[in-house]
Design an enzyme around this catalytic site. Structure first.
Site, PDB file in Angstrom:
ATOM      1  N   GLN A  16     -10.827   6.550  -2.726  1.00  0.00           N
ATOM      2  CA  GLN A  16     -11.718   7.537  -3.378  1.00  0.00           C
ATOM      3  C   GLN A  16     -11.275   8.745  -2.882  1.00  0.00           C
ATOM      4  O   GLN A  16     -11.069   9.884  -3.480  1.00  0.00           O
ATOM      5  CB  GLN A  16     -12.993   7.203  -3.540  1.00  0.00           C
ATOM      6  CG  GLN A  16     -13.398   6.003  -4.341  1.00  0.00           C
ATOM      7  CD  GLN A  16     -14.780   5.803  -4.187  1.00  0.00           C
ATOM      8  OE1 GLN A  16     -15.487   6.406  -3.526  1.00  0.00           O
ATOM      9  NE2 GLN A  16     -15.355   4.687  -4.915  1.00  0.00           N
ATOM     10  N   GLY A  17     -11.399   8.818  -1.644  1.00  0.00           N
ATOM     11  CA  GLY A  17     -11.004   9.912  -0.777  1.00  0.00           C
ATOM     12  C   GLY A  17      -9.691  10.659  -1.031  1.00  0.00           C
ATOM     13  O   GLY A  17      -8.901  10.042  -1.700  1.00  0.00           O
ATOM     14  N   HIS A  49     -14.747  -0.443   7.003  1.00  0.00           N
ATOM     15  CA  HIS A  49     -13.904   0.668   6.270  1.00  0.00           C
ATOM     16  C   HIS A  49     -12.581   0.798   6.656  1.00  0.00           C
ATOM     17  O   HIS A  49     -11.657   0.436   5.927  1.00  0.00           O
ATOM     18  CB  HIS A  49     -14.624   1.879   6.028  1.00  0.00           C
ATOM     19  CG  HIS A  49     -13.802   2.906   5.483  1.00  0.00           C
ATOM     20  ND1 HIS A  49     -13.671   2.577   3.854  1.00  0.00           N
ATOM     21  CD2 HIS A  49     -13.526   4.196   5.498  1.00  0.00           C
ATOM     22  CE1 HIS A  49     -13.057   3.631   3.270  1.00  0.00           C
ATOM     23  NE2 HIS A  49     -13.045   4.429   4.133  1.00  0.00           N
ATOM     24  N   ARG A  85     -11.382   7.467  12.971  1.00  0.00           N
ATOM     25  CA  ARG A  85     -10.334   8.267  12.081  1.00  0.00           C
ATOM     26  C   ARG A  85     -11.078   9.171  11.479  1.00  0.00           C
ATOM     27  O   ARG A  85     -12.129   9.153  10.946  1.00  0.00           O
ATOM     28  CB  ARG A  85      -9.938   7.271  10.940  1.00  0.00           C
ATOM     29  CG  ARG A  85      -8.979   7.877   9.947  1.00  0.00           C
ATOM     30  CD  ARG A  85      -8.628   6.952   8.845  1.00  0.00           C
ATOM     31  NE  ARG A  85      -9.731   6.486   8.181  1.00  0.00           N
ATOM     32  CZ  ARG A  85      -9.953   6.940   7.055  1.00  0.00           C
ATOM     33  NH1 ARG A  85      -9.540   7.894   6.435  1.00  0.00           N
ATOM     34  NH2 ARG A  85     -11.131   6.165   6.290  1.00  0.00           N
ATOM     35  N   GLU A 119     -14.836  17.256   3.547  1.00  0.00           N
ATOM     36  CA  GLU A 119     -15.167  15.953   4.176  1.00  0.00           C
ATOM     37  C   GLU A 119     -15.858  15.908   5.384  1.00  0.00           C
ATOM     38  O   GLU A 119     -15.854  16.995   6.394  1.00  0.00           O
ATOM     39  CB  GLU A 119     -14.276  14.890   3.921  1.00  0.00           C
ATOM     40  CG  GLU A 119     -13.891  14.577   2.349  1.00  0.00           C
ATOM     41  CD  GLU A 119     -13.111  13.333   2.174  1.00  0.00           C
ATOM     42  OE1 GLU A 119     -12.668  12.832   3.203  1.00  0.00           O
ATOM     43  OE2 GLU A 119     -12.631  13.007   1.083  1.00  0.00           O
ATOM     44  N   ALA A 144       2.024   3.345   2.243  1.00  0.00           N
ATOM     45  CA  ALA A 144       2.782   3.346   3.459  1.00  0.00           C
ATOM     46  C   ALA A 144       4.007   2.519   2.895  1.00  0.00           C
ATOM     47  O   ALA A 144       5.213   3.089   2.981  1.00  0.00           O
ATOM     48  CB  ALA A 144       2.220   3.007   4.734  1.00  0.00           C
ATOM     49  N   GLU A 200      -2.240   1.139   7.963  1.00  0.00           N
ATOM     50  CA  GLU A 200      -3.122   0.761   8.525  1.00  0.00           C
ATOM     51  C   GLU A 200      -3.122  -0.395   9.857  1.00  0.00           C
ATOM     52  O   GLU A 200      -3.950  -0.658  10.646  1.00  0.00           O
ATOM     53  CB  GLU A 200      -4.476   0.284   7.853  1.00  0.00           C
ATOM     54  CG  GLU A 200      -5.967   0.372   8.591  1.00  0.00           C
ATOM     55  CD  GLU A 200      -6.955  -0.151   7.869  1.00  0.00           C
ATOM     56  OE1 GLU A 200      -8.252  -0.280   7.988  1.00  0.00           O
ATOM     57  OE2 GLU A 200      -6.984  -0.017   6.456  1.00  0.00           O
ATOM     58  N   SER A 242      -5.930   9.115   6.659  1.00  0.00           N
ATOM     59  CA  SER A 242      -5.162   7.402   6.746  1.00  0.00           C
ATOM     60  C   SER A 242      -3.939   7.578   5.452  1.00  0.00           C
ATOM     61  O   SER A 242      -2.980   7.097   5.853  1.00  0.00           O
ATOM     62  CB  SER A 242      -6.262   6.631   6.457  1.00  0.00           C
ATOM     63  OG  SER A 242      -6.997   6.848   5.259  1.00  0.00           O
ATOM     64  N   SER A 279      -5.057   1.224  -0.628  1.00  0.00           N
ATOM     65  CA  SER A 279      -4.440   2.565  -0.924  1.00  0.00           C
ATOM     66  C   SER A 279      -4.976   2.732  -2.488  1.00  0.00           C
ATOM     67  O   SER A 279      -5.283   3.808  -2.707  1.00  0.00           O
ATOM     68  CB  SER A 279      -3.152   2.409  -0.876  1.00  0.00           C
ATOM     69  OG  SER A 279      -2.686   2.437   0.675  1.00  0.00           O
ATOM     70  N   HIS A 321     -17.946   2.784   7.250  1.00  0.00           N
ATOM     71  CA  HIS A 321     -18.085   4.103   6.357  1.00  0.00           C
ATOM     72  C   HIS A 321     -19.664   3.821   6.027  1.00  0.00           C
ATOM     73  O   HIS A 321     -20.297   3.056   6.059  1.00  0.00           O
ATOM     74  CB  HIS A 321     -17.411   3.717   5.059  1.00  0.00           C
ATOM     75  CG  HIS A 321     -17.216   5.018   4.281  1.00  0.00           C
ATOM     76  ND1 HIS A 321     -18.301   5.399   3.549  1.00  0.00           N
ATOM     77  CD2 HIS A 321     -16.218   5.784   3.948  1.00  0.00           C
ATOM     78  CE1 HIS A 321     -18.001   6.565   3.055  1.00  0.00           C
ATOM     79  NE2 HIS A 321     -16.812   6.903   2.999  1.00  0.00           N
ATOM     80  N   ARG A 360     -18.200   9.538  11.182  1.00  0.00           N
ATOM     81  CA  ARG A 360     -18.879   8.321  10.626  1.00  0.00           C
ATOM     82  C   ARG A 360     -19.561   7.697  11.297  1.00  0.00           C
ATOM     83  O   ARG A 360     -20.544   6.838  10.957  1.00  0.00           O
ATOM     84  CB  ARG A 360     -17.595   7.791   9.830  1.00  0.00           C
ATOM     85  CG  ARG A 360     -16.848   8.246   8.702  1.00  0.00           C
ATOM     86  CD  ARG A 360     -15.685   7.830   8.163  1.00  0.00           C
ATOM     87  NE  ARG A 360     -15.368   8.654   6.830  1.00  0.00           N
ATOM     88  CZ  ARG A 360     -14.387   8.314   6.072  1.00  0.00           C
ATOM     89  NH1 ARG A 360     -13.433   7.316   6.542  1.00  0.00           N
ATOM     90  NH2 ARG A 360     -13.988   8.817   4.873  1.00  0.00           N
ATOM     91  N   GLY A 405       0.848  -1.366   0.097  1.00  0.00           N
ATOM     92  CA  GLY A 405       0.104   0.004   0.000  1.00  0.00           C
ATOM     93  C   GLY A 405       0.686   1.302   0.029  1.00  0.00           C
ATOM     94  O   GLY A 405       2.223   1.037  -0.031  1.00  0.00           O
TER      95      GLY A 405
END
Length: 528
Positions: free
Chosen positions: A45-46, A333, A368, A112, A14, A357, A373, A41, A230, A276, A12
């Site tokens: 979308q965010g 999520h 979170r 957001e 990281a 994560e 993230s 990762s 989510h 959330r 991912g």
């Protein structure tokens, strides 16, 4: 058998950030369960949160992070990561056309949930993760010191004979051949455990492998009760089909019933952009009573251009954007807990690190904040690279006296179906929890004795089941012990936060310590 300076398990953001930031004189190996692009990762979308706006400041971002995390956060970690975010993002933005910009060349900043300012940087509209990952993959292609092992399933950490240092990992190839990799620095970057639940936004490979391996090796695991659901996954005929980014609500979409009633009115001051856990619980209440919830997107101009990935997901599943409503349901999520580490990524076992994560630094607390993230992964990858680059200047001997943790070596497997694990976790340890269901789930999980199974004899599919059972047990046990509701952990029998008993108190799991206590009880019983 291979010997490397740095061994990274996972692929991912990281993991790749760490790899590209390591110096070229280090031998680096990346082991990934499937392909390098099949990571959470890549699906993100965010965007990435950073206080870059004229009216914004890291202090505001810090307050929002602590509020979303219900003050279970490590405040020093929050301050350091959030303060570093603007420079980190601007540096990446200068590397190419990675993030979306306005006509004047400034970065486009979105809003957001639970953010007090527009501070979300996006790439490709709703393909931020893909843009950042492709940038890092292109950087990897320019480094000759990095080897990538795809379709290799790491399943057991190797410790030296003194049991105080991680020196490598055992894995299985696509042919189920066992292969050992050794490294001076072993990094777990395998993500969370979203696939433990029926409904999830996570990639199919994300089932808690790295956390389970670390737990079996004796590393401290913390905050496993804090699972973020989510609020908005595309929901069709009882199944979730993909994520509908929070940015959609940031652009003005509202959550409504069939007749258009807005369900977040009067529930939270931020309404549809509330934290959330609040929004997820609200949607869950309606679904439980047989009422479908929709995202009303009718007031968002040029939706298809702003959210091309989401448009494609919807239309590919028969939902026409022109209709103005997207059916949604909450799903697993993000995991706030994981392998306990410092901000550098160092775990409680020498030589073993965790980033992304899979780790728990305390940044996210009990819940979170949206778009923190990818930020955490980029920050941790860069921070750990600096430390390893300096550390590796000092010659190190790599011990290869292996220590395997096999308390019992049962070879006859009695494992449930993956779908059964997911369904029972969703039902009993999902968005809303209570003592009765949690105790019922623990009893069901304990019958399989997953921790005692000798993994060498298992197929990759069975190892995945074993890991899912172990992680499910850690989550359920922690959820039962935390007798309050906080962030992503909601107990219907303890519906309020209990700051007196629980504020910043962490539930720690350690397999070795648990085994030692068990042995003590056995010895005491035999002596009497």
């Amino acid at each position: 058998m291979t010997n490397d300076d740095v061994l990274i398990i996972g692929s991912g953001v990281a993991a790749l950030q760490l790899a590209v930031k390591l110096t070229n004189d280090l031998n680096v190996r990346i082991i990934t369960k499937e392909k390098i692009r099949t990571a959470n990762s890549y699906l993100a979308q965010g965007g990435i949160a950073a206080a870059l706006g004229v009216n914004d400041h890291p202090s505001k971002h810090i307050v929002d992070t602590l509020e979303a995390g219900r003050f279970h956060n490590n405040q020093e970690v929050v301050q350091e990561v959030i303060t570093a975010a603007p420079d980190l993002i601007m540096h990446i933005a200068q590397q190419g056309e990675i993030f979306d910009k306005k006509r004047n060349g400034e970065l486009f900043l979105g809003m957001e949930g639970a953010h007090s300012e527009k501070r979300i940087v996006h790439g490709g509209g709703d393909a931020t993760g893909k843009n950042v990952m492709e940038h890092l993959i292109s950087e990897l292609g320019q480094k000759r010191n990095i080897t990538i092992e795809e379709n290799v399933f790491a399943y057991e950490l190797l410790l030296n004979a003194k049991q105080n240092r991680c020196i490598g990992v055992k894995s299985k190839t696509s042919t189920e051949a066992i292969q050992s990799f050794y490294g001076k620095h072993v990094i777990i970057a395998t993500g969370g455990c979203g696939q433990l639940y029926t409904y999830t936004s996570n990639a199919k490979t994300v089932s808690g492998d790295g956390i389970a391996m670390a737990y079996l090796a004796g590393a401290d695991i913390v905050d496993m009760e804090f699972n973020q659901f989510h609020p908005t996954l595309l929901y069709i005929n009882g199944e979730t089909k993909g994520l509908i980014s929070e940015a959609v609500r940031g652009e003005g979409a509202t959550l409504v019933t069939d007749d258009g009633t807005q369900i977040m009115e009067g529930v939270h001051p931020l309404k549809d952009l509330g934290p959330r856990h609040v929004v997820s619980q609200r949607i869950y209440e309606f679904l439980k009573n047989g009422k479908q919830i929709y995202l009303d997107i009718s007031n968002i101009d040029d939706f298809e251009k702003r959210f091309p990935s989401i448009t494609s997901i919807c239309e590919g599943n028969g939902i026409q954007i022109a209709g103005g409503k997207i059916p949604v349901a909450p799903g697993s999520h993000f995991l706030m807990g994981g392998i306990k580490t410092d901000l550098m990524g160092r775990s409680s076992i020498d030589g073993l690190y965790a980033i992304g994560e899979a780790s728990c630094t305390g940044l996210h607390g009990a819940n979170r904040l949206a778009s923190n993230s990818l930020l955490e992964g980029l920050f941790q990858g860069e921070r750990l690279s600096k430390w390893i680059n300096e550390t590796c200047k000092v010659p190190q001997e790599l011990e290869q006296n292996k220590y395997f943790i096999h308390p019992n070596q049962e070879r006859v497997l009695n494992l449930p179906d993956v779908q059964q694990i997911k369904d029972l976790m969703m039902e009993r340890v999902g968005i809303v929890r209570n003592k009765e269901n949690l105790k019922k789930q623990l009893a069901w999980l304990n019958q399989y004795k997953a921790e005692s199974i000798h993994l060498d004899t298992c197929s990759p599919d069975d190892i995945t089941k074993v890991f899912m059972l172990i992680i499910a047990n850690l989550i359920t046990d922690a959820a039962l012990k935390r007798t309050e509701s906080r962030g992503g952990h909601f107990r219907s029998d303890f519906p309020k936060e209990d700051d007196h008993q629980w504020l910043r108190k962490t539930i720690i799991h350690n397999y070795k310590q648990g085994m030692e206590k068990c042995n003590e009880h056995i010895e005491t019983a035999l002596a009497t």
